[in-house]
Structures are given as structure tokens and as C-alpha cells.
Write a protein that holds these residues in place. Structure first.
Motif, short mmCIF file in Angstrom:
data_model
loop_
_atom_site.label_atom_id
_atom_site.label_comp_id
_atom_site.label_asym_id
_atom_site.label_seq_id
_atom_site.Cartn_x
_atom_site.Cartn_y
_atom_site.Cartn_z
N ALA A 126 0.83 -1.21 0.00
CA ALA A 126 0.00 0.00 0.00
C ALA A 126 0.86 1.25 0.00
CB ALA A 126 -0.93 -0.01 1.21
N LEU A 127 1.98 1.22 0.73
CA LEU A 127 2.88 2.37 0.74
C LEU A 127 3.61 2.51 -0.59
CD1 LEU A 127 4.37 2.20 4.34
CD2 LEU A 127 2.59 3.70 3.47
N SER A 128 3.88 1.38 -1.23
CA SER A 128 4.47 1.44 -2.57
C SER A 128 3.55 2.20 -3.52
CB SER A 128 4.72 0.02 -3.09
OG SER A 128 5.16 0.04 -4.43
N ASP A 129 2.25 1.91 -3.46
CA ASP A 129 1.29 2.62 -4.31
C ASP A 129 1.25 4.11 -3.99
OD1 ASP A 129 0.72 0.20 -5.41
OD2 ASP A 129 -1.38 0.15 -4.86
N LEU A 130 1.26 4.42 -2.69
CA LEU A 130 1.22 5.84 -2.29
C LEU A 130 2.45 6.58 -2.78
CD1 LEU A 130 -0.14 6.19 1.37
CD2 LEU A 130 -1.22 6.87 -0.77
N LEU A 131 3.62 5.95 -2.65
CA LEU A 131 4.85 6.60 -3.09
C LEU A 131 4.84 6.84 -4.60
CD1 LEU A 131 7.41 4.67 -0.90
CD2 LEU A 131 7.07 7.14 -0.90
N LEU A 132 4.35 5.87 -5.35
CA LEU A 132 4.30 6.03 -6.80
C LEU A 132 3.27 7.07 -7.21
CD1 LEU A 132 4.84 2.33 -7.86
CD2 LEU A 132 6.36 4.26 -8.32
N GLU A 133 2.18 7.18 -6.45
CA GLU A 133 1.23 8.26 -6.70
C GLU A 133 1.90 9.61 -6.48
OE1 GLU A 133 -2.38 8.39 -7.43
OE2 GLU A 133 -1.73 6.50 -8.34
N ALA A 134 2.67 9.71 -5.39
CA ALA A 134 3.39 10.96 -5.11
C ALA A 134 4.42 11.23 -6.20
CB ALA A 134 4.07 10.86 -3.75
N ALA A 135 5.15 10.19 -6.62
CA ALA A 135 6.15 10.37 -7.68
C ALA A 135 5.50 10.83 -8.98
CB ALA A 135 6.92 9.06 -7.90
N ARG A 136 4.35 10.26 -9.29
CA ARG A 136 3.64 10.67 -10.52
C ARG A 136 3.20 12.13 -10.42
NH1 ARG A 136 -0.13 6.34 -13.20
NH2 ARG A 136 1.94 5.77 -13.94
N GLU A 137 2.73 12.54 -9.26
CA GLU A 137 2.30 13.93 -9.09
C GLU A 137 3.47 14.90 -9.20
OE1 GLU A 137 0.09 16.62 -5.64
OE2 GLU A 137 -0.35 14.48 -5.79
N VAL A 138 4.62 14.50 -8.66
CA VAL A 138 5.79 15.39 -8.63
C VAL A 138 6.53 15.39 -9.97
CG1 VAL A 138 8.07 15.73 -7.58
CG2 VAL A 138 6.10 15.18 -6.14
N HIS A 139 6.67 14.24 -10.61
CA HIS A 139 7.60 14.11 -11.74
C HIS A 139 6.94 13.99 -13.10
CE1 HIS A 139 10.75 13.59 -8.76
NE2 HIS A 139 10.08 12.57 -8.23
N SER A 140 5.64 13.89 -13.18
CA SER A 140 5.01 13.62 -14.48
C SER A 140 4.88 14.85 -15.37
CB SER A 140 3.63 12.99 -14.28
OG SER A 140 2.76 13.91 -13.63
N GLY A 141 5.06 16.03 -14.80
CA GLY A 141 4.94 17.25 -15.60
C GLY A 141 6.13 17.44 -16.53
N PRO A 142 6.00 18.34 -17.51
CA PRO A 142 7.11 18.60 -18.42
C PRO A 142 8.22 19.37 -17.72
CG PRO A 142 5.33 20.13 -18.85
CD PRO A 142 4.81 19.17 -17.81
N GLY A 143 9.43 19.24 -18.21
CA GLY A 143 10.56 19.95 -17.63
C GLY A 143 11.61 20.26 -18.68
N LEU A 144 12.70 20.79 -18.21
CA LEU A 144 13.77 21.20 -19.12
C LEU A 144 14.33 20.02 -19.90
CD1 LEU A 144 15.17 23.86 -19.83
CD2 LEU A 144 16.92 23.32 -18.11
N PHE A 145 14.35 18.85 -19.25
CA PHE A 145 14.95 17.68 -19.91
C PHE A 145 13.97 16.51 -20.06
CE2 PHE A 145 18.50 19.82 -17.64
CZ PHE A 145 19.27 20.15 -18.74
N LYS A 146 12.69 16.75 -19.91
CA LYS A 146 11.74 15.63 -19.99
C LYS A 146 10.43 16.10 -20.59
CE LYS A 146 10.02 16.45 -15.32
NZ LYS A 146 9.62 15.87 -14.03
N LYS A 147 9.70 15.14 -21.14
CA LYS A 147 8.39 15.40 -21.69
C LYS A 147 7.32 15.12 -20.63
CE LYS A 147 9.95 13.80 -26.24
NZ LYS A 147 9.75 12.77 -27.30
N ARG A 148 6.15 15.65 -20.86
CA ARG A 148 5.05 15.38 -19.94
C ARG A 148 4.75 13.87 -19.92
NH1 ARG A 148 1.18 18.35 -17.65
NH2 ARG A 148 1.74 20.21 -18.89
#
Length: 455
Positions: A285-307
Motif C-alpha cells: 500500500a505504501l508502494s502505491d502511495l509513493l508512486l502516486e506521489a512520484a507521478r504527481e511530482v515528476h510527471s509534468g514537463p521539464g527542461l529535460f523531460k516530456k510530460r
């Protein structure tokens, strides 16, 4: 030769012991039943507690103000919405994070680790929750423009502090160019409070930096300094192929500041990926929560990554967590999609206890009628052994007193039989038993010798 008659006292004691054994056997059966029930309840309660989702996690990040530490702080705010507290540990960077996670006595549950850190070491207790970002290497220098790293031979190079991912990558890249410690170059560790001043005042020639151990404020300051250059890794493709954990990145012209056109030209950089690494004891369950947090933090576009490019289940040096693989394939489980985290956790724990019990009980229910019938019949059949023994004793009785003693014991048996509680559907067996008690009494009475007449 016939056996000598058994003394009356011996027969009485033997019969009494058999009756007591029957009563004791019933007591043992009931006590055993309650002990088993207590054990089952205890095991279920223990499992319920053990399966509880922890509400506290510890992450090993990086120095304060580093990109790793700031990311951990964002995770902390997101996890707090579901009632999970995240403790953040400062570290010198990726290598120290890995050491903490590999330790026999865990100092952290999860941490940020750069690609290439594990090398030849073994970490069977660790697993990856996925890659969450690129961590570009920034190489700053002063003086004339350089095109190859080999041109820094003999320079004064700050390769980063011990325990930082910067140092690990800098040593690998410089070694590929024949620049190693104890050679012509002078390697220094990060101990300067003002690297920009050290470069401008010619105390250093080159500084290697990465966000795992350097504040973004300092890197922005160096990027805007007019006398300091960001090294263009012209051989980025070659480095990515030679050093397997590296990726080529492109920093577009003007991407840092359109008005001032920083950088003034397109630059190539190299970068390892950052992986979110966890101990294999991490609750699903914590694995799912962490990946939800990672998706919220890292899924947006950036200088070196696509959305939507990160997080991604790329397996590098660490095996992919089965829970993470399931999450990437189908998202959160039904319970955690449907209910609040605390309620889903409670239901999951209950199911984890009840489902195995149900898998055991359902087949057992098929045998319940047979077991029930055997239990009821055993209440009746066990008395036949006592009656048979009493008949055998009667055949050896020699005196009227011995037969009188046996009749009294038969009365005791009958009283015990009359106290048996059974369902009406088994009444025929009960009355058969009572009939057989009367049958034994009739035999004892019929075989008794006539009493002498009084004068």
C-alpha cells in the motif's frame, strides 16, 4: 486352568476409573476446543496487527537545498494527505543513500539513488520503484572554451565531496579520458563556500556539480556568471554508450533565460537517471502511495523531460518491485482507488486474515455433517465399552455381594446415560443404549443365585 476371580474392590476401582476416564475425555475435548479457538483468534489478531500498513516512512535524500531534499519535501506533503508521515534524512548524496538502504539495520525505508552507484555490489534486499528523473551533470569552468574533457588534464578540478553522486560520475568520466587521481590533474573536494569566486579568482579551473549534492541556487548562480562556462559535452553520445548508466540530454539555446539568451547555444549534457529505491519490506500500500506521489511530482514537463515521461519502470541495476510493476500496469488496487487510504488499509488487513481462513473453512464445511454425526454417535457408543466390561466382570462374580456391587455401578452408568443431551434425530440410538443397559441389568439379576430362606 481358569483365572482366579478378581477381588470385588479391584473391579469397583477399575469400573470407577473407566467412568472417570469417560468424563475426563469429554472435558479434554472441550478444553482442547477452547484452546484451539483461542489460538486461532490469537493468530488472526497477530496477523491483523502485522499486516497493518505503517503510517511512518523514512527517506534518505541529500543535503538541504539539493534537488533530492526538495523532492523529498514535496513527497512529504503529498503523503501527509493520506495520514502517512515521511521522515527526511539529510545525506551527502546518492552513495550515502545507497549505504543506508543496504545496511543490515535499516536507517531508511526508501531513498534516491543515481544510476551507476551499485556497480559490482550486491543488494538483494533492495528493489526499484522506478526511475523518476534525469540528474544532469553540470561541468563549470573558466578561461578559454574547451571542447573535450581531455583538455582539462593538469587542471585543478573539484570533483565533489566524498559520498556524493557527483564524485562517482566525475571520476568515471575523467578516467575515460585518462585523467585519474595522482596524475597531472589536481583533484579537490568541495570545501569552498563560494565556488563562483574560486573560479573567477583562478583558485579552481573546473567544478563538477549535480543536483543530488548541490543546491539549485548555486548552479543557477554559476549559469548566469559571465566569466564562467557550462561545458558542452560534445561526445555525449559516446559517453552514453561507454558508461552504460548515462543518458544524453540537450539543453536548448535560451532555455534558461530567453531574454538574455542563456545558454547562447545548444549544449549537450550527460545524466544518469534517479531511481526511487526501497527495501523489500516496503508494504504494497505504501508502494502505491509513493508512486502516486512520484507521478504527481515528476510527471509534468521539464527542461529535460516530456510530460508523462516519468516515473517509468525501467530496470537498471536494481530489480523492479513486483508491486511497482503491478502499479505501472494497472494503477492502484481497487480498494485504494475506491476508499480512503485508512479505510482501504483496514479492509485489506481484514481480507488478508479472513480469506485464508475461508479457504480452509469452506472445504471443512463439506465434512461438517459427518463430523457432527460422529461426535453425537461417540457420546453413545463409548458407553458400550463400559457395558461390555461390566458384563465380563459379571461373568466372574462369585458372590451375591459382588453382583450387588455391579448392579450399583450399573445404576451409576444408567444415571450418566440419562444425562446425555442429544438431538431428537438421534433418539433411536439413545433408546437403544438404554435398552441395552436394561438388558445387562436383567442378565445380572437372572444369573444371581437364589437367596437362602430365613429360618
Amino acid at each position: 486352568m481358569s483365572n482366579p476371580p478378581m477381588p470385588a474392590n479391584t473391579r469397583r476401582l477399575r469400573l470407577k476409573s473407566r467412568l472417570d476416564a469417560l468424563r475426563a475425555r469429554g472435558l479434554v475435548v472441550y478444553l482442547s476446543f477452547f484452546v484451539l479457538v483461542a489460538l486461532a483468534v490469537g493468530v488472526a489478531a497477530f496477523a491483523f496487527v502485522q499486516l497493518a500498513v505503517p503510517n511512518t516512512l523514512t527517506i534518505t535524500a541529500g543535503p538541504v537545498d539539493s534537488s533530492f531534499y526538495r523532492t523529498a519535501e514535496r513527497y512529504k506533503k503529498i503523503l501527509a494527505r493520506d495520514g502517512v508521515s515521511l521522515n527526511i534524512l539529510k545525506s551527502d548524496g546518492s552513495p550515502e543513500n545507497l549505504q543506508r538502504l543496504m545496511a543490515a539495520q535499516p536507517g531508511a525505508d526508501i531513498g534516491f539513488v543515481l544510476g551507476g552507484e551499485l556497480k559490482d555490489a550486491k543488494a538483494p534486499n533492495l528493489m526499484s520503484l522506478g526511475s523518476i528523473n534525469y540528474q544532469p551533470l553540470m561541468i563549470f569552468y573558466h578561461g578559454k572554451v574547451r571542447h573535450l574533457l581531455s583538455e582539462f588534464a593538469g587542471a585543478r578540478i573539484d570533483i565533489g565531496a566524498p559520498g556524493s553522486g557527483t564524485r562517482t560520475l566525475a571520476l568515471d568520466m575523467l578516467k575515460a579520458n585518462g585523467i585519474e587521481p595522482k596524475g597531472a590533474a589536481s583533484f579537490k573536494e568541495v570545501d569552498a563556500k563560494d565556488p563562483e569566486k574560486d573560479l573567477n579568482e583562478n583558485r579552481l579551473d573546473v567544478i563538477f556539480m549535480m543536483g543530488d549534492s548541490t543546491s539549485s541556487k548555486l548552479m543557477r548562480q554559476l549559469l548566469r556568471s559571465p566569466k564562467i562556462h557550462l561545458f558542452n559535452v560534445a561526445q555525449a553520445d559516446a559517453y552514453a554508450r561507454r558508461i552504460g548508466y548515462l543518458n544524453k540530454l540537450v539543453l536548448p539555446m535560451g532555455s534558461l533565460d530567453l531574454g538574455k539568451n542563456l545558454p547562447a547555444q545548444e549544449l549537450n549534457l550527460v545524466a544518469p537517471m534517479v531511481e526511487l529505491i526501497a527495501r523489500d519490506s516496503l508494504h504494497p500500500a505504501l508502494s502505491d502511495l509513493l508512486l502516486e506521489a512520484a507521478r504527481e511530482v515528476h510527471s509534468g514537463p521539464g527542461l529535460f523531460k516530456k510530460r508523462g515521461e516519468f516515473p517509468v519502470p525501467l530496470e537498471h541495476e536494481f530489480r523492479m518491485s513486483p508491486d511497482a510493476a503491478r502499479y505501472y500496469a494497472s494503477g492502484k488496487t481497487y480498494l485504494y482507488r475506491t476508499f480512503p487510504f485508512w479505510l482501504a488499509s483496514l479492509i485489506a488487513r481484514a481480507l488478508a486474515v479472513l480469506v485464508p481462513l475461508a479457504l480452509l473453512l469452506v472445504p471443512a464445511l463439506r465434512f461438517a455433517p459427518t463430523i457432527y454425526r460422529w461426535r453425537i454417535e461417540s457420546r453413545i457408543h463409548r458407553w458400550y465399552k463400559v457395558l461390555l466390561d461390566l458384563e465380563r466382570d459379571a461373568s466372574m462374580a462369585q458372590t451375591p455381594q459382588e453382583r450387588a456391587d455391579l448392579l450399583r455401578h450399573l445404576d451409576t452408568i444408567e444415571a450418566s446415560v440419562n444425562r446425555i443431551v442429544i438431538p431428537a434425530s438421534f433418539g433411536d440410538m439413545f433408546y437403544d443404549l438404554r435398552g441395552h443397559v436394561d438388558f445387562v441389568r436383567n442378565r445380572l439379576t437372572a444369573e444371581a443365585p437364589p437367596m437362602p430362606e430365613s429360618v
